[in-house]
Design an enzyme around this catalytic site. Structure first.
Site, PDB file in Angstrom:
ATOM      1  N   SER A 188     -10.894  -5.771  -7.697  1.00 37.56           N
ATOM      2  CA  SER A 188     -10.403  -4.459  -7.272  1.00 37.56           C
ATOM      3  C   SER A 188     -10.745  -3.475  -8.387  1.00 37.56           C
ATOM      4  CB  SER A 188      -8.877  -4.536  -7.116  1.00 37.56           C
ATOM      5  OG  SER A 188      -8.309  -3.257  -7.037  1.00 37.56           O
ATOM      6  N   TYR A 201      -0.324  -7.326 -10.381  1.00 34.17           N
ATOM      7  CA  TYR A 201      -1.559  -7.317  -9.586  1.00 34.17           C
ATOM      8  C   TYR A 201      -2.741  -6.916 -10.462  1.00 34.17           C
ATOM      9  CZ  TYR A 201      -4.902  -5.863  -5.959  1.00 34.17           C
ATOM     10  OH  TYR A 201      -6.024  -5.726  -5.180  1.00 34.17           O
TER      11      TYR A 201
HETATM   12  N1  LIG Z   1      -6.807  -3.112   0.671  1.00 33.18           N
HETATM   13  C1  LIG Z   1      -7.098  -2.621  -0.519  1.00 33.18           C
HETATM   14  O1  LIG Z   1      -6.862  -1.435  -0.792  1.00 33.18           O
HETATM   15  C2  LIG Z   1      -7.762  -3.508  -1.548  1.00 33.18           C
HETATM   16  C3  LIG Z   1      -8.371  -2.872  -2.656  1.00 33.18           C
HETATM   17  C4  LIG Z   1      -8.978  -3.646  -3.619  1.00 33.18           C
HETATM   18  C5  LIG Z   1      -8.992  -5.030  -3.492  1.00 33.18           C
HETATM   19  N2  LIG Z   1      -8.391  -5.622  -2.419  1.00 33.18           N
HETATM   20  C6  LIG Z   1      -8.424  -7.081  -2.365  1.00 33.18           C
HETATM   21  O2  LIG Z   1      -8.979  -7.500  -1.144  1.00 33.18           O
HETATM   22  C7  LIG Z   1      -8.461  -8.778  -0.794  1.00 33.18           C
HETATM   23  C8  LIG Z   1      -8.038  -8.750   0.653  1.00 33.18           C
HETATM   24  O3  LIG Z   1      -7.023  -7.793   0.814  1.00 33.18           O
HETATM   25  P1  LIG Z   1      -6.839  -6.934   2.150  1.00 33.18           P
HETATM   26  O4  LIG Z   1      -6.714  -5.533   1.744  1.00 33.18           O
HETATM   27  O5  LIG Z   1      -7.851  -7.286   3.160  1.00 33.18           O
HETATM   28  O6  LIG Z   1      -5.377  -7.405   2.573  1.00 33.18           O
HETATM   29  P2  LIG Z   1      -4.853  -8.242   3.834  1.00 33.18           P
HETATM   30  O7  LIG Z   1      -5.305  -7.644   5.100  1.00 33.18           O
HETATM   31  O8  LIG Z   1      -3.391  -8.423   3.599  1.00 33.18           O
HETATM   32  O9  LIG Z   1      -5.588  -9.636   3.654  1.00 33.18           O
HETATM   33  C9  LIG Z   1      -5.170 -10.608   2.749  1.00 33.18           C
HETATM   34  C10 LIG Z   1      -5.685 -11.935   3.225  1.00 33.18           C
HETATM   35  O10 LIG Z   1      -5.261 -12.933   2.289  1.00 33.18           O
HETATM   36  C11 LIG Z   1      -4.673 -13.988   3.014  1.00 33.18           C
HETATM   37  N3  LIG Z   1      -3.652 -14.677   2.232  1.00 33.18           N
HETATM   38  C12 LIG Z   1      -2.526 -14.160   1.672  1.00 33.18           C
HETATM   39  N4  LIG Z   1      -1.825 -15.137   1.077  1.00 33.18           N
HETATM   40  C13 LIG Z   1      -2.513 -16.288   1.274  1.00 33.18           C
HETATM   41  C14 LIG Z   1      -2.302 -17.646   0.909  1.00 33.18           C
HETATM   42  N5  LIG Z   1      -1.202 -18.055   0.233  1.00 33.18           N
HETATM   43  N6  LIG Z   1      -3.232 -18.569   1.273  1.00 33.18           N
HETATM   44  C15 LIG Z   1      -4.320 -18.200   1.967  1.00 33.18           C
HETATM   45  N7  LIG Z   1      -4.574 -16.942   2.347  1.00 33.18           N
HETATM   46  C16 LIG Z   1      -3.681 -15.998   1.999  1.00 33.18           C
HETATM   47  C17 LIG Z   1      -4.060 -13.353   4.264  1.00 33.18           C
HETATM   48  O11 LIG Z   1      -3.998 -14.291   5.326  1.00 33.18           O
HETATM   49  P3  LIG Z   1      -2.679 -15.073   5.816  1.00 33.18           P
HETATM   50  O12 LIG Z   1      -1.521 -14.161   5.654  1.00 33.18           O
HETATM   51  O13 LIG Z   1      -3.014 -15.404   7.245  1.00 33.18           O
HETATM   52  O14 LIG Z   1      -2.618 -16.291   4.959  1.00 33.18           O
HETATM   53  C18 LIG Z   1      -5.138 -12.315   4.586  1.00 33.18           C
HETATM   54  O15 LIG Z   1      -6.145 -12.884   5.368  1.00 33.18           O
HETATM   55  C19 LIG Z   1      -7.345  -9.077  -1.786  1.00 33.18           C
HETATM   56  O16 LIG Z   1      -7.808  -9.960  -2.773  1.00 33.18           O
HETATM   57  C20 LIG Z   1      -7.044  -7.729  -2.400  1.00 33.18           C
HETATM   58  O17 LIG Z   1      -6.568  -7.839  -3.718  1.00 33.18           O
HETATM   59  C21 LIG Z   1      -7.789  -4.890  -1.448  1.00 33.18           C
END
Ligand SMILES: NC(=O)c1ccc[n+]([C@@H]2O[C@H](COP(=O)([O-])OP(=O)(O)OC[C@H]3O[C@@H](n4cnc5c(N)ncnc54)[C@H](OP(=O)(O)O)[C@@H]3O)[C@@H](O)[C@H]2O)c1
Length: 322
Positions: A188, A201
């Site tokens: 990120s 985080y």
């Molecule tokens: N959205 C942003 O603004 C942003 C910015 C920078 C980086 N990111 C990074 O992008 C990545 C994805 O985030 P997102 O924004 O797409 O959020 P999201 O929609 O909440 O997706 C998170 C994913 O991680 C999975 N997950 C959570 N806990 C888990 C566990 N214990 N075991 C296996 N899977 C798990 C969730 O699936 P289940 O709940 O089905 O397990 C979901 O598929 C993260 O690493 C986040 O740090 C996001």
């Protein structure tokens, strides 16, 4: 015009173009250039086996869908099986040429370390190989620094760092044994900047950069070829604030993002991420203003990116959430 004037003119024009690009693009200059002139994603990903963790929503889901368009074979993992099946169905509809066996739904709780090896065995049994692991599963956080419970620090690092490392260690040994493979890690801009109110985080994402920088050097010293791409998005539209950690154990932040927020679409983020991987970029950054610009500042001019730019980030962050 003499040589000196020509040199100064080129330098000034080059500098202005560089500043303009930093201010106007939605990714770092290299990632943007490769997205225009780099490898064809169709050619690169076609028939490659790509395992995406955290593929049941948000960026992981968008990555799966973008890869389906490029005819990759997919392994999609997360805990929510219904959501994974939905993503699989939507990928099949998008792709048209993929068949049911081209997408393996592989339920996996990343923090259940004991299940990692078994899950990887299933991948190899199904596809016979793995080309790319995209470690994307993760959760964010909103909390005041001084109120964060130790248990929250531990739980967040367990998911965002330690479980990711454990799976990558298993897969890396396989990549060494077959002499090919690619590790992609979802960090990120919080892995480059001290984002306020997200301390555990931010710490977890910084940690990933340290671990994988060491690995990159070890791979080179062993004369192996396993590229590592660290992906650094700024704010992206996803449901990730709803399930973000707070300062208290067991609590979720519970707020959704709003359509008016200053965030990149998950689709654009996925496209740029896949561009970075295909072109073997070590790091790629993508974000709307001002997080990308703040990342440039803190990376190249940390003495300028002081409290004022963090104030700017704080205001944008707050206006995204209120
Ligand atoms: N959205 C942003 O603004 C942003 C910015 C920078 C980086 N990111 C990074 O992008 C990545 C994805 O985030 P997102 O924004 O797409 O959020 P999201 O929609 O909440 O997706 C998170 C994913 O991680 C999975 N997950 C959570 N806990 C888990 C566990 N214990 N075991 C296996 N899977 C798990 C969730 O699936 P289940 O709940 O089905 O397990 C979901 O598929 C993260 O690493 C986040 O740090 C996001």
């Amino acid at each position: 015009m003499d040589f000196c004037t020509l040199l100064v003119t080129f330098t000034v024009v080059g500098f202005l173009v560089w500043i303009f690009a930093i201010l106007c693009l939605d990714s770092d200059i290299l990632t943007f250039a490769y997205s225009c002139f780099g490898k064809s994603l169709d050619r690169f990903y076609s028939r490659k086996v790509v395992w995406i963790t955290g593929a049941s929503s948000g960026i992981g889901e968008a990555l799966a869908k973008e890869l389906a368009k490029h005819k990759a074979k997919l392994v999609i993992s997360a805990r929510r099986i219904d959501e994974l099946n939905r993503v699989k169905q939507e990928c099949l509809e998008l792709s048209k040429t993929m068949t049911d066996k081209d997408i393996l739904v592989l339920p996996l709780d990343m923090t259940d370390y004991a299940s990692h090896q078994h899950a990887f065995t299933k991948v190899l049994k199904h596809f016979g190989e793995l080309d790319i692991l995209v470690s994307n599963a993760g959760r964010s956080q909103r909390a005041n620094w001084e109120e964060i419970e130790n248990e929250v620090d531990k739980e967040l690092f367990d998911l965002n760092v330690f479980s990711l490392l454990a799976l990558n260690r298993i897969v890396l040994k396989y990549f060494y044994s077959v002499g090919k493979g690619h590790l992609a890690v979802m960090s990120s801009v919080a892995g480059k900047n001290g984002i306020p109110f997200s301390a555990s985080y931010t710490g977890s994402k910084f940690a990933l950069h340290g671990y994988f920088a060491c690995l990159r050097n070890e791979i080179a010293s062993k004369k192996m070829s396993v590229p590592i791409t660290i992906i650094c998005p700024g704010p992206v539209f996803s449901g990730f604030l709803k399930v973000a950690f707070t300062a208290k154990k067991g609590q979720e932040f519970g707020q959704g993002v709003r359509a008016t927020d200053k965030r990149m679409s998950a689709e654009r983020c996925a496209y740029l991420s896949l561009t970075g991987i295909a072109n073997e970029l070590e790091e790629c950054w993508m974000s709307l203003f001002p997080f990308l610009q703040l990342t440039y500042l803190s990376h190249y001019q940390p003495y300028i990116a002081g409290r004022q730019s963090l104030e700017m980030a704080k205001h944008v962050w707050a206006s995204n959430e209120n």
